[in-house]
Motif scaffolding. Structure first.
Motif, short mmCIF file in Angstrom:
data_model
loop_
_atom_site.label_atom_id
_atom_site.label_comp_id
_atom_site.label_asym_id
_atom_site.label_seq_id
_atom_site.Cartn_x
_atom_site.Cartn_y
_atom_site.Cartn_z
N ASN A 151 115.86 -58.55 17.67
CA ASN A 151 115.73 -58.28 16.25
C ASN A 151 117.06 -58.47 15.53
O ASN A 151 117.11 -58.93 14.38
N TRP A 190 105.86 -50.70 17.51
CA TRP A 190 106.49 -50.77 18.83
C TRP A 190 107.24 -49.49 19.16
O TRP A 190 107.05 -48.89 20.21
N TRP A 247 114.44 -55.52 22.68
CA TRP A 247 113.85 -55.66 21.33
C TRP A 247 114.94 -55.59 20.26
O TRP A 247 114.93 -56.37 19.31
#
Length: 251
Positions: A87, A44, A83
């Motif tokens: 996470n 990513w 993200w």
């Protein structure tokens, strides 16, 4: 007949399996999910920045104005933030607590194994140094080995994604990203090797420091410490040992 190089490679994989076995035994689901998270995260981040560079360069070539460029960067930045937040929740809610349980189980296995070991081996300084390394860092070394393997696998997947991307994008952009990935792999490998060597050098010094600490703080030795000057002597030795630890870490 196996060559020395092939034997070295075989022994390396065997040692790798020995270090990974306790981690896999105590946390199979953790290992799978962490590896997937590592792969997705690496792919990513790398592909996102490579793709962002490609889009910005294309927009510059088309003569787009600054607000358009800023909006593009902002969108990618927001995706990056989302993200990271997701996470972070995943690590705090699952990965970090589960890792603590895995390390505790590995430490318990080491303690039970040492409990079954014949007492006469503890009089051997070499054995006791090995015991100090195993007791103090075996669980962490297993964890570090797993993290390194997950990272290497993630880097391989990232490189594969970059190789696929190179067929449809500007070559020098991908080359820059590829070099950064390779550099990260090499640095990670070097750091892991240095950490292992450092722990081996620290084992006897830390064992001596622990002995001094227990001697100074034990109830049995309290009277001797108060009635004699041994406490100051032990404190001096402890300070010298600490300075030696600092010197080893700096090296």
């Amino acid at each position: 007949m196996k060559t020395k190089k092939s034997k070295k490679i075989t022994n390396g994989f065997r040692n790798l399996g020995v270090m990974l076995r306790p981690y896999w035994k105590n946390g199979k689901l953790y290992c799978v999910l962490y590896t997937l998270d590592s792969i997705i995260g690496n792919v990513w981040y790398t592909m996102m920045y490579v793709y962002l560079m490609q889009i910005v360069l294309d927009q510059l070539a088309l003569g787009e104005r600054f607000p358009v460029l800023a909006a593009t960067v902002l969108v990618f930045g927001l995706l990056n933030v989302l993200w990271n937040i997701a996470n972070a929740f995943l690590f705090k809610l699952y990965f970090d607590p589960k890792q603590d349980l895995i390390l505790e189980n590995i430490d318990r296995e080491v303690q039970e194994h040492m409990h079954r070991t014949d007492y006469r081996y503890f009089d051997n300084p070499e054995f006791y140094d090995a015991y100090a390394v195993a007791y103090g860092s075996y669980a962490q070394k297993a964890s570090d080995t797993f993290w390194t393997c997950s990272n290497v696998l993630a880097q391989v997947m990232t490189i594969s994604a970059l190789v696929a991307y190179v067929l449809s994008s500007t070559g020098y952009i991908v080359a820059i990203a590829l070099l950064s990935v390779v550099a990260r792999v090499l640095i990670s490998k070097a750091v892991s090797r240095i950490n292992v060597e450092t722990d081996e050098r620290l084992a006897p010094v830390n064992r001596f420091r622990d002995y001094l600490h227990q001697t100074m703080c034990s109830r049995e030795n309290a009277m001797d410490s108060k009635c004699t000057g041994i406490f100051e002597i032990l404190m001096g030795r402890h300070h010298d040992a600490t300075r030696e630890v600092v010197a080893i870490r700096r090296r």
